[in-house]
Write an enzyme that holds these catalytic residues in place. Sequence first.
Site, PDB file in Angstrom:
ATOM      1  N   TYR A  90      -2.369  -0.018  10.549  1.00  0.00           N
ATOM      2  CA  TYR A  90      -2.421  -0.472   9.155  1.00  0.00           C
ATOM      3  C   TYR A  90      -1.141  -0.115   8.408  1.00  0.00           C
ATOM      4  CZ  TYR A  90      -3.809  -0.702   4.252  1.00  0.00           C
ATOM      5  OH  TYR A  90      -3.852  -0.962   2.907  1.00  0.00           O
ATOM      6  N   SER A 133       0.859  -1.187   0.000  1.00  0.00           N
ATOM      7  CA  SER A 133       0.000   0.000   0.000  1.00  0.00           C
ATOM      8  C   SER A 133       0.892   1.232   0.000  1.00  0.00           C
ATOM      9  CB  SER A 133      -0.887   0.010   1.249  1.00  0.00           C
ATOM     10  OG  SER A 133      -1.529   1.261   1.428  1.00  0.00           O
TER      11      SER A 133
END
Length: 242
Positions: A153, A140
């Site tokens: 995250y 990501s």
Amino acid sequence: MADSKVVLITGASSGIGHATALRLAGQGHHVVLGARRTDRLTALAEAIRDTGGSADTHRLDVTDPKNVTTFVDSAVERHSRIDVLINNAGVGPLSRLDSLLTDEWNHTIDVNIRGLLHGIAAALPHFQRHGAGHFVTIASVGAHEVMPTGAVYCATKYAAWAITEGLRLELDPGIRVTTVSPGIVESEIADSITDPDTREAIHAFRESPISADAIAAAVSYAIGQPPDVDVNELVIRPVGQR
């Protein structure tokens, strides 16, 4: 297809995994689909076969190392080899740290970090025996930047980036390693957010995503290069994301 590959995809039931399976199968690769939602896997495999593609399905929980090993070993047993493992399974239940959602933090760590490691541990011996193979990690842009509500995250995605880069540095050149770092993509990731304020903010933040197929195209590009070309990392964002 002369260069058809056996490609294993975790988290294949939706989002990037689903789109990648469709794209790669359409290009003549055999895809082995792993996820917990077997009804969706069955529908995806049927759609692939209906258009002339080839797919197997396997119920997969990446937090269970034995399950991941079975996923990989059964593919090798059936097809005599595996060529690519796409470690795509991931979760992102974002929240502020002071929300103290420790169960969600631990689940995110289990899926995004341990799940990746389980995939590497299962596939690496096969790649080493074969003298070739390709690991693809779906990370990501959170591996490169931190935003409020994303501390855990982003930490897991940085870990995924670091683990994958370490793998690249350690392996013999015959085994290729790629990290794909998407920005805002059409997916179900926001649906896992339980904190109401964060959920509302993220839905607004995600108003202009790119399609999951844009990431699938990047994966296709990476695995389609000649054996002497190793695409190490691709960062892909919507044009409006900064």
